[in-house]
Design a protein around this motif. Structure first.
Motif, mmCIF file in Angstrom:
data_model
loop_
_atom_site.group_PDB
_atom_site.id
_atom_site.type_symbol
_atom_site.label_atom_id
_atom_site.label_comp_id
_atom_site.label_asym_id
_atom_site.label_seq_id
_atom_site.Cartn_x
_atom_site.Cartn_y
_atom_site.Cartn_z
ATOM 1 N N ILE A 6 0.788 -1.249 -0.060
ATOM 2 C CA ILE A 6 -0.125 -0.031 -0.077
ATOM 3 C C ILE A 6 0.943 1.254 -0.055
ATOM 4 C CG2 ILE A 6 -2.083 -1.033 1.196
ATOM 5 C CD1 ILE A 6 -1.318 0.036 3.728
ATOM 6 N N GLY A 7 1.500 1.267 -1.071
ATOM 7 C CA GLY A 7 2.451 2.436 -1.074
ATOM 8 C C GLY A 7 3.991 2.247 -0.428
ATOM 9 N N TYR A 82 -0.318 3.305 -3.826
ATOM 10 C CA TYR A 82 -1.361 2.997 -2.946
ATOM 11 C C TYR A 82 -2.167 1.576 -3.616
ATOM 12 C CZ TYR A 82 -3.865 5.106 -6.997
ATOM 13 O OH TYR A 82 -4.354 5.488 -8.299
ATOM 14 N N PHE A 224 -3.310 3.757 1.404
ATOM 15 C CA PHE A 224 -1.952 4.121 1.235
ATOM 16 C C PHE A 224 -1.256 4.389 2.418
ATOM 17 C CE2 PHE A 224 -4.119 8.192 1.284
ATOM 18 C CZ PHE A 224 -3.236 9.325 2.139
ATOM 19 N N THR A 234 -0.291 12.591 -2.435
ATOM 20 C CA THR A 234 -0.592 11.098 -2.705
ATOM 21 C C THR A 234 -2.127 11.239 -2.992
ATOM 22 O OG1 THR A 234 1.098 10.228 -1.502
ATOM 23 C CG2 THR A 234 -1.030 8.640 -1.936
#
Length: 781
Positions: A6-7, A82, A224, A234
């Motif tokens: 997630i990032g 993300y 993210f 982001t």
């Protein structure tokens, strides 16, 4: 173990669908190690939340199995910054899906609306990707709230406190450690539900039909992790890549643009005063002029004929003319509030007005009946403002309930026609509000957003406020209805640069709304009107990565309760705006701006203060001082283009009451006065109130006497500044210029200042003096 990125973090779920770990690139574990493992997804059914018992996955899917036999399939897509999770299928019973709550150790800053929590280095965020995926926690499962969730109210705002149930991020506690949660949910709206609607509990809400948003399938969100300095960036990437609203002005995202925090003028314009108000707007350096009450009705939103003689075409003409001066025009609306003079209400009420409940006639009604027999009167016992029922095309107001009868009925209210009604016809209790308005249901509200969208698109208006958004909840569809209304307006605009705010902010509409401008001035002095809340709002904006605004400030003319607005009041507001780097609205009118003798000075002060603020010329160490509401400041522009910012001391009111003295008896007072700055020549403003007048006033300090040969009547001022003296009326318009005799000088520190005068008239007036001194200036380039 199921894992995906997630990032900048790796998320791992165990085979029961619980979050096992969330580790950042530097090895930081974001999940509290002392807490029980929390489910990644929960299913709501019959008032209970159920955790998954089994999780299976393949390359793109996760399948959660629950003990009631329901299967939930999620599509999982890893992206560069993300990952996206979307509900593809729900096989079995489910009233709601809850995504999370995800328990984290990040608690330095909690964005309850935006859904971003931050620690010393890392930020974790959750973002709903459509309007049916809501920020918060479903209130029908309130008995299932995690014990880790904090009971402290996180955001106590000027409009309303935000509850846990409407917060995508919230405070939590594990043992002695501050933590946070992130959460979203989606509700199955294809079922009958009971809801609290506009303050009325236990209202039956019917299923949404012919609407894909009613189903759980399609709910979607992004998750993210990034360094906290990249959180806003982001979210911007997610907006662009996932098709969320992404407002842009002059090529820059409005969440980062200084344009989002510009101040603006609120004033009612019409054909007679429009050019004058444009000139006032330009003089203040504002880019927007906003009409506070443009509509003759709410619902169809027909423009007022006195302000817009040709309706929409008049607004379009105003917009074209304003654009020539570099000014955009804005409008105030009450969203779905529906006035009783609107065609949706009168003379033929629309069948899709929002209803709290219904019953049926147990016998026919003649045109003369004033008592209405109904099958079940329980819903009609609810107390509303208008106490109005709809039967066919007639609206009827009733006084009370007795033995399943509506008693004391007033037939054909709001201009509707009194008619005969047959036994068995439905009787609907309409949802209303203390503003004496009704509301549309979820189907009819689309017509409202269509009208607002068309109006903005076709006329060229570029600013709007969605006041009254809470009215959308009269549909029974809570935050979803709010999202649908605003999102529909956004789609109708067909442009991304319209500046907009609202009475409420939620997780989904964070993307559309440019800013909030909460904080109202009504009924209080400028320094007192919602001051505490205005300051609290700034912390809320900061935590939620949102442009900052201070609210509305009012320029007044004198009345029986308030003095006219002087320049130092405006500079107090401007210094607060500079300290918080926040915009504001200046609310006034043609008559007030015309009559206030300080209008030109006030508008010039706004122009130079805002010029420096928007250019980022106030350094942080100075902004910290400017944020203190107990401080006073004055800004001057020099001919070479530099500025001098003076700290001011404005004395408390120094009062001499001459009421108990006899005419001819010398009047006066001795005051204790404190000057925090170096010895200097002071300035002052003297106010005389009452039926008499004062003669030849004088102020005496240890350095001598400053006196004036004049007579000052009640409701007048003697104003001495910049070495000049003048008598002004109650709105600071100069009546007479005077030549001062002597000099007024005060020392540093505490001292005695004396006042003397003669007086005449039926009774001795009250004299109030405020002294002004300055400290050493701060030079700003």
């Amino acid at each position: 173990m199921v894992q995906f990125h997630i990032g900048k973090a790796q998320l791992k779920l165990d085979m029961r669908g619980r979050i096992a770990s969330m580790v950042c690139l530097d090895g930081t574990e974001l999940i509290p190690v002392d807490a029980e493992k929390q489910p990644f997804l929960q299913l709501g059914l019959n008032g209970r939340l159920i955790s998954p018992s089994i999780l299976k996955n393949d390359d793109k899917h996760m399948v959660f199995t629950f003990n009631n036999g329901t299967l939930v399939k999620l599509i999982c897509t890893e992206k560069e910054d993300y990952s996206v999770f979307q509900v593809e299928e729900v096989n079995g019973e489910a009233d709601a899906l809850v995504f999370g709550p995800i328990l984290t150790i990040l608690a330095e800053s909690i964005g309850d609306i935006v859904g971003v929590v931050q620690g010393e280095k890392w930020a974790l965020g959750i973002q709903a990707l459509n309007i049916k995926t809501l920020g918060g926690f479903p209130i029908e499962f309130s008995s299932c709230v995690s014990p880790y969730v904090s009971q402290v109210v996180l955001s106590e705002l000027s409009v309303a406190a935000l509850s846990y149930y409407e917060s995508a991020g919230y405070a939590a506690r594990v043992g002695k450690n501050d933590c946070s949660v992130l959460q979203l949910y989606c509700e199955n709206r294809s079922r009958v539900r009971e809801r609290n609607v506009m303050g009325h509990p236990s209202i039956t809400v019917q299923p949404m039909v012919r609407n894909a948003d009613a189903k759980l399938e399609g709910a979607s969100y992004a998750l993210f992790c990034c360094t906290k300095d990249k959180a806003l960036q982001t979210i911007g990437k997610i907006e662009v890549r996932e098709g969320l609203p992404h407002p842009v002005k002059n090529g820059e995202w409005l969440k980062t643009s200084r344009k989002a925090m510009e101040a603006y003028l609120i004033a009612e314009f019409n054909p007679q005063n429009f050019e004058k108000l444009l000139a006032y707007t330009k003089k203040a350096g504002f880019s927007y002029l906003y009409h506070p009450e443009p509509f003759a009705d709410w619902g169809h939103f027909r423009l007022r004929q006195d302000c817009f003689p040709k309706g929409d075409e008049s607004l379009a003409e105003y917009c074209r003319r304003a654009q020539q001066e570099g000014i955009g025009l804005g409008l105030h609306t009450l969203s779905t509030f529906t006035t009783t003079n609107d065609p949706y209400v009168s003379p033929v009420p629309h069948p899709n007005l929002a209803k709290l409940g219904s019953s049926f006639l147990t016998r026919s009604l003649t045109e003369n009946d004033t008592s209405i027999p109904i099958q079940d009167a329980s819903i009609f016992e609810k107390v509303t403002t208008l106490q109005t029922v709809q039967i066919g095309n007639e609206l009827i107001r009733y006084l009370e309930i007795k033995d399943n009868m509506l008693i004391g009925c007033q037939r054909g209210v709001e201009g509707t026609e009194v008619t005969v009604h047959e036994e068995g016809q439905p009787v609907h209790l309409l949802c209303d509000h203390p503003y004496r308005v009704f509301f549309p249901n979820i189907a009819l509200q689309d017509a409202y957003s269509q009208r607002i969208g068309d109006l903005m698109r076709k006329t060229g208006a570029v600013q709007i406020s969605f006041d009254g958004l809470e009215g959308c909840e009269a549909t029974g569809e809570d935050a979803y209805a709010v999202n649908k209304f605003v999102s529909s307006c956004w789609e109708q605009w067909e442009r991304t640069d319209i500046i907009n705010d609202a009475s409420r902010l939620n997780h989904n509409l964070w993307h559309i709304h440019t800013r909030m401008n909460w904080g109202e001035p009504w009924g209080a002095k400028m320094r007192e009107g919602m001051l505490e809340y205005r300051i609290k709002n700034q912390d809320f904006y900061k935590r939620n990565l949102f442009p900052r605004m201070l609210g509305w400030f009012l320029i007044r003319k004198a009345d029986r309760k308030f003095e006219a607005t002087p320049p130092e009041d405006i500079e107090w507001a401007l210094s607060m705006a500079a300290g918080f780097d926040a915009g504001f609205a200046l609310s006034s009118s043609e008559s007030v701006l015309d009559v206030n003798g300080c209008t030109s000075e006030i508008l010039e002060l706004i122009r130079i203060w805002e010029q420096l603020r928007l250019a980022g010329r106030f350094p942080e160490n100075l902004r910290e001082k400017l944020r203190d509401p107990k401080t006073e400041w004055h800004l001057e522009k020099l001919e070479n283009g530099t500025f001098l910012l003076y700290p001011l001391n404005i004395s408390k009111p120094l009062v001499c009451d001459l009421l108990e003295l006899q005419p001819g008896q010398p009047g006066g007072s001795d005051w204790v006065y404190q000057n925090p700055f170096a010895a200097q020549e002071y300035e002052f403003r003297m106010r005389v109130e009452g039926y008499g007048e004062i003669i030849n006033p004088a102020l005496i300090s240890c350095h001598g006497i400053l006196k004036f040969s004049c007579r000052i009547k009640g409701s007048q001022y003697l104003w001495y500044r910049n070495g000049k003296a003048m008598i002004c009326d109650r709105n600071y318009r100069v009546l007479e210029e005077l030549k001062p005799i002597g000099k007024g000088i005060v020392d540093t520190g505490q001292q005695t200042l004396s006042f003397s005068c003669d007086f005449a008239g039926d009774e001795g007036p009250e004299v109030t003096v405020r002294l002004f001194t300055r400290g050493e200036p701060i030079r700003i380039n």
